[in-house]
Design an enzyme around this catalytic site. Structure first.
Site, mmCIF file in Angstrom:
data_model
loop_
_atom_site.group_PDB
_atom_site.id
_atom_site.type_symbol
_atom_site.label_atom_id
_atom_site.label_comp_id
_atom_site.label_asym_id
_atom_site.label_seq_id
_atom_site.Cartn_x
_atom_site.Cartn_y
_atom_site.Cartn_z
ATOM 1 N N LYS A 8 -13.935 -13.128 -26.255
ATOM 2 C CA LYS A 8 -13.861 -11.755 -26.778
ATOM 3 C C LYS A 8 -13.914 -11.742 -28.305
ATOM 4 C CE LYS A 8 -9.953 -10.659 -24.639
ATOM 5 N NZ LYS A 8 -9.656 -11.762 -23.716
ATOM 6 N N ARG A 83 -5.657 -3.242 -22.727
ATOM 7 C CA ARG A 83 -5.414 -4.270 -21.715
ATOM 8 C C ARG A 83 -4.757 -3.648 -20.481
ATOM 9 N NH1 ARG A 83 -5.678 -8.659 -25.302
ATOM 10 N NH2 ARG A 83 -4.438 -10.454 -24.942
ATOM 11 N N ARG A 117 -9.097 -24.848 -28.399
ATOM 12 C CA ARG A 117 -9.156 -23.830 -29.456
ATOM 13 C C ARG A 117 -8.232 -24.155 -30.631
ATOM 14 N NH1 ARG A 117 -8.905 -17.476 -28.153
ATOM 15 N NH2 ARG A 117 -6.778 -17.835 -27.406
ATOM 16 N N ARG A 150 -2.702 -22.368 -30.999
ATOM 17 C CA ARG A 150 -1.813 -21.246 -30.718
ATOM 18 C C ARG A 150 -0.814 -21.634 -29.640
ATOM 19 N NH1 ARG A 150 -5.510 -16.026 -29.813
ATOM 20 N NH2 ARG A 150 -3.919 -15.743 -28.236
ATOM 21 N N ARG A 161 -1.009 -15.795 -18.790
ATOM 22 C CA ARG A 161 -1.896 -14.786 -19.390
ATOM 23 C C ARG A 161 -3.030 -14.442 -18.437
ATOM 24 N NH1 ARG A 161 -3.671 -17.684 -24.510
ATOM 25 N NH2 ARG A 161 -4.869 -15.838 -24.988
#
Ligand code: AMP
Length: 214
Positions: A8, A83, A117, A150, A161
């Site tokens: 995203k 969301r 990431r 993160r 999540r």
């Protein structure tokens, strides 16, 4: 819209550049509140660290404040928001969208993307150990700050999540589908190849509508 790790942020950044409108990421806005130690930041940090959704009233407040700024008058690309159905309803009543894009990719693709990431806590730039490494290992190309992983990219938090996403995404997609605003796009390949196709598709979908001047 789309599961965590689908890209995203990457797509939103590319679309923002292609259409010359700001990229507004709810996660980034919230992380900045946490980093600056504001009252709101203290309230939201416990939800974020556990990969839980921040309550709608708090997220809406941060988002609407951002969307009211003059640079959003010509339009904006939202990333990570709405969301939940209640966020979508509040948004549609205040800043109705022209198009809601749902990015899809299989779970294994998403997990691999998140595992590698890297994130710059200073400027928000995102890298990937394998697919988009920084020029100097562990250092941001843009601002020179040390890169981190993160906390909510840890595998057990990703699972939470992802399940949060699954439980709320169907209603959200249906909300936009009913309004004729939903566009589903397969984002499992390389974003640099796919994004120009998405831009073309958006131009086609918005042609003739009184929206952003392309
Ligand atoms: P993201 O960077 O989009 O993955 O968001 C990181 C975290 O910020 C999420 O796991 C949530 O805790 C919070 N967050 C971001 N956007 C929203 C939203 N629209 N509604 C509720 N919580 C959000």
């Amino acid at each position: 819209m789309g599961p965590p790790g689908v890209g995203k942020g990457t797509y939103a950044a590319m679309l923002s550049q292609a259409f010359g409108i700001p990229h507004v990421s709810s996660g980034e806005l919230l992380r900045r509140e946490v980093a600056s130690g504001t009252d709101l930041g203290r309230l939201v940090s416990k939800y974020m660290a556990q990969g839980e959704l921040v309550p709608d009233s708090l997220v809406n407040r941060v988002l609407f404040e951002r969307l009211s700024k003059p640079d959003c008058r010509r339009g904006f690309v939202l990333d990570g928001y709405p969301r939940t159905l209640s966020q979508a309803e509040a948004l549609e009543a205040t800043f109705p969208l022209d198009l809601a894009i749902l990015l899809t990719a299989p779970l294994e693709v998403v997990v691999e993307r998140l595992a590698g990431r890297l994130y710059c806590p200073a400027c928000g730039e995102v890298y990937h150990e394998k697919w988009r490494p920084p020029a100097r290992p562990g250092v941001c190309d843009k601002c020179g700050h040390a890169l981190i992983k993160r906390a909510d990219d840890a595998p057990e938090v990703v699972a939470r999540r992802y399940s949060e996403y699954l439980s709320s995404s169907k209603a959200l997609a249906e909300f936009y589908e009913r309004r004729g605003k939903l566009f589903v796009f397969d984002a499992s390949g390389d974003a640099r190849v796919l994004c120009p196709r998405l831009v073309e598709k958006i131009e086609e979908l918005l042609r003739g509508k009184e929206v952003v001047k392309l």
